[in-house]
Motif scaffolding. Structure first.
Motif, PDB file in Angstrom:
ATOM      1  N   PHE A 100       0.807  -1.220   0.000  1.00 40.19           N
ATOM      2  CA  PHE A 100       0.000   0.000   0.000  1.00 40.19           C
ATOM      3  C   PHE A 100       0.838   1.267   0.000  1.00 40.19           C
ATOM      4  CE2 PHE A 100      -3.773  -2.252  -0.318  1.00 40.19           C
ATOM      5  CZ  PHE A 100      -4.637  -1.324  -0.881  1.00 40.19           C
ATOM      6  N   ASN A 101       2.087   1.184   0.346  1.00 39.64           N
ATOM      7  CA  ASN A 101       2.963   2.328   0.104  1.00 39.64           C
ATOM      8  C   ASN A 101       3.004   2.626  -1.396  1.00 39.64           C
ATOM      9  OD1 ASN A 101       4.847   4.376   0.564  1.00 39.64           O
ATOM     10  ND2 ASN A 101       6.577   2.966   0.537  1.00 39.64           N
ATOM     11  N   TRP A 102       3.087   1.580  -2.202  1.00 44.19           N
ATOM     12  CA  TRP A 102       3.050   1.740  -3.665  1.00 44.19           C
ATOM     13  C   TRP A 102       1.657   2.133  -4.138  1.00 44.19           C
ATOM     14  CZ3 TRP A 102       0.058  -1.344  -6.958  1.00 44.19           C
ATOM     15  CH2 TRP A 102       0.237  -1.084  -8.331  1.00 44.19           C
ATOM     16  N   ALA A 103       0.628   1.420  -3.654  1.00 38.80           N
ATOM     17  CA  ALA A 103      -0.737   1.648  -4.125  1.00 38.80           C
ATOM     18  C   ALA A 103      -1.228   3.050  -3.778  1.00 38.80           C
ATOM     19  CB  ALA A 103      -1.676   0.596  -3.528  1.00 38.80           C
ATOM     20  N   ASN A 104      -0.864   3.565  -2.597  1.00 41.89           N
ATOM     21  CA  ASN A 104      -1.226   4.928  -2.229  1.00 41.89           C
ATOM     22  C   ASN A 104      -0.720   5.925  -3.263  1.00 41.89           C
ATOM     23  OD1 ASN A 104      -0.399   4.571   1.328  1.00 41.89           O
ATOM     24  ND2 ASN A 104      -2.265   4.029   0.247  1.00 41.89           N
ATOM     25  N   ARG A 105       0.529   5.785  -3.617  1.00 41.43           N
ATOM     26  CA  ARG A 105       1.157   6.765  -4.501  1.00 41.43           C
ATOM     27  C   ARG A 105       0.526   6.732  -5.888  1.00 41.43           C
ATOM     28  NH1 ARG A 105       6.853   7.726  -1.955  1.00 41.43           N
ATOM     29  NH2 ARG A 105       6.451   6.868   0.112  1.00 41.43           N
ATOM     30  N   LEU A 106       0.120   5.536  -6.309  1.00 43.14           N
ATOM     31  CA  LEU A 106      -0.575   5.429  -7.582  1.00 43.14           C
ATOM     32  C   LEU A 106      -1.936   6.119  -7.495  1.00 43.14           C
ATOM     33  CD1 LEU A 106      -0.763   4.239 -10.453  1.00 43.14           C
ATOM     34  CD2 LEU A 106      -1.746   2.175  -9.423  1.00 43.14           C
TER      35      LEU A 106
END
Length: 221
Positions: A194-200
């Motif tokens: 979710f660190n990745w998914a948040n930024r997307l």
């Protein structure tokens, strides 16, 4: 989108949407939120088999976020299957509610109000600890809840700020509290994904409070 050498991609103006009258959330919440895209989702009428395959679940075509990601269906398929395995596979490892807690903590750090609402709500639903979960949203990742959750939140925070900040001290702290290597791996997966998914998500649109209006939202182009 078009690209020329040594330039950034350009997006046709008629695909970019803004929402001047959007009822934006003003705080982190466990309430269900809506989400609106700044770029046009793929119309369902244009879906081909590879787009349906990419969704994994056909009902997601009605969700603007997934309909937008369906423009790159192979990437969406990998994203969705990873998501489902981290947050839905309870065959051993960390309890699902603590994986959700890790995702909520990462989302709190990144300021992704929509993702924080989803994962905090799931953490509450699965654990029954609504007040503790709300404390994370209200006070941030420096909150004090109990030793185990504090350690999970701090590990998630470190991974989110920068992966290099997460290290052996975080693993040792979690191990001392009784977490197995598989438990810790699940916590890392929940926060890192979710660190990745948040930024997307933060790059593609914004959350809204559940609409309570009789007239349609007025987008601007």
């Amino acid at each position: 989108m078009t690209m020329t050498p040594n330039t950034l991609p350009t997006v046709p103006a008629d695909l970019v949407t803004g929402y001047p009258d959007l009822n934006r959330p003003t705080e982190f919440t466990q309430a269900g939120l809506g989400w609106v895209p700044w770029l046009a989702p793929l119309p369902v009428a244009e879906f081909e088999q590879r787009h349906w395959t990419g969704l994994v679940e056909r009902s997601r075509a009605q969700m603007p976020y997934f309909a937008l990601l369906a423009r790159e269906p192979e990437i969406l398929a990998a994203r969705t299957r990873t998501d489902f395995d981290i947050f839905g596979n309870d065959d051993g490892g960390l309890p699902l509610y603590e994986r959700e807690l890790a995702a909520a903590a990462a989302s709190r750090v990144n300021g992704c109000v929509f993702c924080a609402s989803v994962h905090s709500r799931n953490a509450t639903r699965l654990s029954g600890r609504e007040d503790d979960v709300q404390a994370l949203l209200d006070e941030g990742v420096g909150v004090t809840i109990d030793e185990r959750w504090d350690a999970l939140i701090d590990a998630s925070r470190a991974l989110t700020v920068t992966p290099n900040e997460f290290g052996t001290a975080h693993v040792a702290r979690l191990t001392a509290l009784g977490l197995s290597d598989l438990d810790i791996s699940d916590a890392i997966a929940g926060a890192a994904f979710f660190n990745w998914a948040n930024r997307l998500m933060l790059c593609l649109g914004e959350p809204e409070m559940p609409p309570a209006r009789s007239t349609p939202r007025r987008p601007t182009v």
